[in-house]
Design an enzyme around this catalytic site. Sequence first.
Site, PDB file in Angstrom:
ATOM      1  N   GLU A   5      -3.837  -9.066   4.239  1.00  0.00           N
ATOM      2  CA  GLU A   5      -3.599  -8.054   5.374  1.00  0.00           C
ATOM      3  C   GLU A   5      -4.493  -6.781   5.284  1.00  0.00           C
ATOM      4  O   GLU A   5      -3.845  -5.971   4.289  1.00  0.00           O
ATOM      5  CB  GLU A   5      -2.069  -7.603   5.716  1.00  0.00           C
ATOM      6  CG  GLU A   5      -1.876  -7.195   6.883  1.00  0.00           C
ATOM      7  CD  GLU A   5      -0.377  -6.744   7.115  1.00  0.00           C
ATOM      8  OE1 GLU A   5      -0.187  -5.376   7.281  1.00  0.00           O
ATOM      9  OE2 GLU A   5       0.138  -7.627   6.828  1.00  0.00           O
ATOM     10  N   GLU A  57     -13.375   1.920   8.110  1.00  0.00           N
ATOM     11  CA  GLU A  57     -12.328   2.444   8.075  1.00  0.00           C
ATOM     12  C   GLU A  57     -12.169   3.912   7.438  1.00  0.00           C
ATOM     13  O   GLU A  57     -12.263   3.961   6.414  1.00  0.00           O
ATOM     14  CB  GLU A  57     -11.213   1.365   7.480  1.00  0.00           C
ATOM     15  CG  GLU A  57      -9.827   1.849   7.904  1.00  0.00           C
ATOM     16  CD  GLU A  57      -8.705   0.863   6.998  1.00  0.00           C
ATOM     17  OE1 GLU A  57      -7.892   0.574   7.784  1.00  0.00           O
ATOM     18  OE2 GLU A  57      -9.188   0.316   6.109  1.00  0.00           O
ATOM     19  N   CYS A  84      -3.328   0.573   9.149  1.00  0.00           N
ATOM     20  CA  CYS A  84      -4.427  -0.310   9.414  1.00  0.00           C
ATOM     21  C   CYS A  84      -4.874  -0.540  10.653  1.00  0.00           C
ATOM     22  O   CYS A  84      -6.012  -0.885  11.145  1.00  0.00           O
ATOM     23  CB  CYS A  84      -3.967  -1.565   8.834  1.00  0.00           C
ATOM     24  SG  CYS A  84      -2.263  -2.137   9.091  1.00  0.00           S
ATOM     25  N   TYR A  92      -8.114  12.305   1.032  1.00  0.00           N
ATOM     26  CA  TYR A  92      -8.513  13.636   1.658  1.00  0.00           C
ATOM     27  C   TYR A  92      -9.756  13.958   1.539  1.00  0.00           C
ATOM     28  O   TYR A  92     -10.452  14.099   2.486  1.00  0.00           O
ATOM     29  CB  TYR A  92      -7.581  14.584   1.050  1.00  0.00           C
ATOM     30  CG  TYR A  92      -7.633  15.943   1.674  1.00  0.00           C
ATOM     31  CD1 TYR A  92      -7.323  16.268   2.997  1.00  0.00           C
ATOM     32  CD2 TYR A  92      -8.156  17.069   0.976  1.00  0.00           C
ATOM     33  CE1 TYR A  92      -7.514  17.489   3.670  1.00  0.00           C
ATOM     34  CE2 TYR A  92      -8.030  18.401   1.483  1.00  0.00           C
ATOM     35  CZ  TYR A  92      -8.105  18.587   2.810  1.00  0.00           C
ATOM     36  OH  TYR A  92      -8.039  19.707   3.294  1.00  0.00           O
ATOM     37  N   GLU A 149     -11.909  -4.125  -0.275  1.00  0.00           N
ATOM     38  CA  GLU A 149     -12.520  -4.060  -1.403  1.00  0.00           C
ATOM     39  C   GLU A 149     -11.444  -4.683  -2.541  1.00  0.00           C
ATOM     40  O   GLU A 149     -11.911  -5.611  -3.140  1.00  0.00           O
ATOM     41  CB  GLU A 149     -12.868  -2.693  -1.936  1.00  0.00           C
ATOM     42  CG  GLU A 149     -14.104  -1.887  -0.971  1.00  0.00           C
ATOM     43  CD  GLU A 149     -13.717  -1.652   0.455  1.00  0.00           C
ATOM     44  OE1 GLU A 149     -14.446  -1.602   1.405  1.00  0.00           O
ATOM     45  OE2 GLU A 149     -12.368  -1.293   0.490  1.00  0.00           O
ATOM     46  N   LYS A 168       4.497  -5.384  -6.582  1.00  0.00           N
ATOM     47  CA  LYS A 168       3.839  -4.293  -7.046  1.00  0.00           C
ATOM     48  C   LYS A 168       3.568  -3.167  -5.785  1.00  0.00           C
ATOM     49  O   LYS A 168       2.850  -3.537  -5.147  1.00  0.00           O
ATOM     50  CB  LYS A 168       2.534  -4.429  -7.943  1.00  0.00           C
ATOM     51  CG  LYS A 168       2.148  -3.267  -8.622  1.00  0.00           C
ATOM     52  CD  LYS A 168       1.067  -3.132  -9.326  1.00  0.00           C
ATOM     53  CE  LYS A 168      -0.163  -2.672  -8.369  1.00  0.00           C
ATOM     54  NZ  LYS A 168      -0.040  -1.104  -8.237  1.00  0.00           N
ATOM     55  N   PRO A 202       0.585  -1.329  -0.040  1.00  0.00           N
ATOM     56  CA  PRO A 202       0.023   0.006  -0.075  1.00  0.00           C
ATOM     57  C   PRO A 202       0.634   1.455  -0.115  1.00  0.00           C
ATOM     58  O   PRO A 202       2.155   1.268  -0.084  1.00  0.00           O
ATOM     59  CB  PRO A 202      -0.904  -0.137   1.219  1.00  0.00           C
ATOM     60  CG  PRO A 202       0.108  -0.738   2.264  1.00  0.00           C
ATOM     61  CD  PRO A 202       0.989  -1.675   1.451  1.00  0.00           C
TER      62      PRO A 202
END
Length: 515
Positions: free
Chosen positions: A270, A406, A304, A352, A251, A194, A169
């Site tokens: 994760e 979240e 997370c 944001y 997702e 990636k 991420p």
Amino acid sequence: MNALNQQARERLAERLDAYGLTADALAANWIDGRFVEGQGDPITLMDPVTDAPLLRYRDAGAARVEAAGEAAERAQREWMALSASERGRRLYRAATGLDGHEERLAELESLIAGKPQRDCLGEIGKVREMFEYYAGWCDKQHGEVIDVPSSHLNYVQRVPFGVVGQITPWNAPLFTCGWQLAPALAAGNGVVLKPSELTPITSAILARLLERAGELPPGLINIVNGLGPSTGAALTSHPAIAKLVFVGSPETGRRIAEAGASRLVPSVLELGGKSANIVFADANLDDAVAGAQAAIFAAAGQSCVAGSRLLLQESVAEAFLARLTQAVKGIRVGLPDDPATRMGPLQNATQYRRVQQLIEQALAEGATLLAGGERPAELPDDAQGYFLAPTILGDVTPEMRVANEEIFGPVLSVLTFRDEAQAIALANGTRFGLAGAVWSQDTGKALRVAHQLRAGTVWVNGYKSINVMSPFGGFGDSGYGRSSGPDGLREYTTTRSVWVETAPQASVTAGYGSS
């Protein structure tokens, strides 16, 4: 011309030049031991501080992923041809590749991710720890002998999958890159990784440093940068990839798992969290106030395990919130390169806007704004990026969206409870199950509650302590499988059972088994 953005672009170009990279034609991929440019459409990265263009590179594309997969297959065979002890020595040496590069890497990470530079520096230290730890495991992955009721010697080996695909991420690119690379390599795999398309370059540079310092076979680590629908899809569908590991949102995690399942490839996910930070009336309130701030406002809430739900026992809620709202006024929101900054901007405009929308919806649903909710006033005029003051929402109820989704931003939702039973029910009243914390000076009560929380990690009188030695992962929408520790290592191996007939004359039957 935005002066801050111009300075950022110049610093970025200077740091990239140290690795033989140019910002104008960025070779953002590390494939088969060299930097290569992508072949797809251009991708423009925005400066989190100024909301102005910062960097441009090209999507890797399917052909680059194909080359990475082929390189990883070849290098993995070379890697496994070495003794386990030699692999361990080389992994340990790989960690020394960071020597002398810490400040430069931290600045690159900070410029692109928007994180305070001192935080990035600390995470680079964690990457070193990961490689040092897993280097020691290379020659300690022992199999076992099964005492089968026949004349056979039956032993079980743990063997690597071969080539694994990893997707990391944007909130902690270097940290999560090391978090996944180290156990995968220690288990004997080659890797195609990636990063998020929003934070592409530091993972590729890390791969170069590790590979060269450790004398790893070229192609053992491959970094491909690009968009999910193009480069990501090529990675998840590549026939060489035998296991997929994803760190990110539920997702996207579902799509990764589905892509793997279509090829019968297992995955580790994760994913996100909605962690509850539970404060009982008998807690040390000074410690708990400090812990509540660190739990949600570190990394601007882009974590997370962020403690985004604060559960306060009713009898101390008012006094606790008075202390907390006063304390957050001292959190310095500022430019990432300022040593005094404790919280920088959010990483990207999409996130944001989403955080702002969630705050607005919560207020419309009846929540009370106790702190923050707006752009900090003390920022320079040129800092028109994704800054948000530490935000606290009171009068939140369990059915509100901010209590269930979240947020991934510096927003704390406050709920209250009467007793242990209600605290546990509120904490577990979510589809996530990644982390949580309990604050109480009654050790028996704290452990009683901790053992009933549906979470992969639980802290007692603390928050966010993690170490490479301990397993990490969650339940439900927080994913499955584990990272770090011996459990994380085992995720990168599978078993092979070997049967050796020891009888003078083999007895073979037409059905299963022999005697």
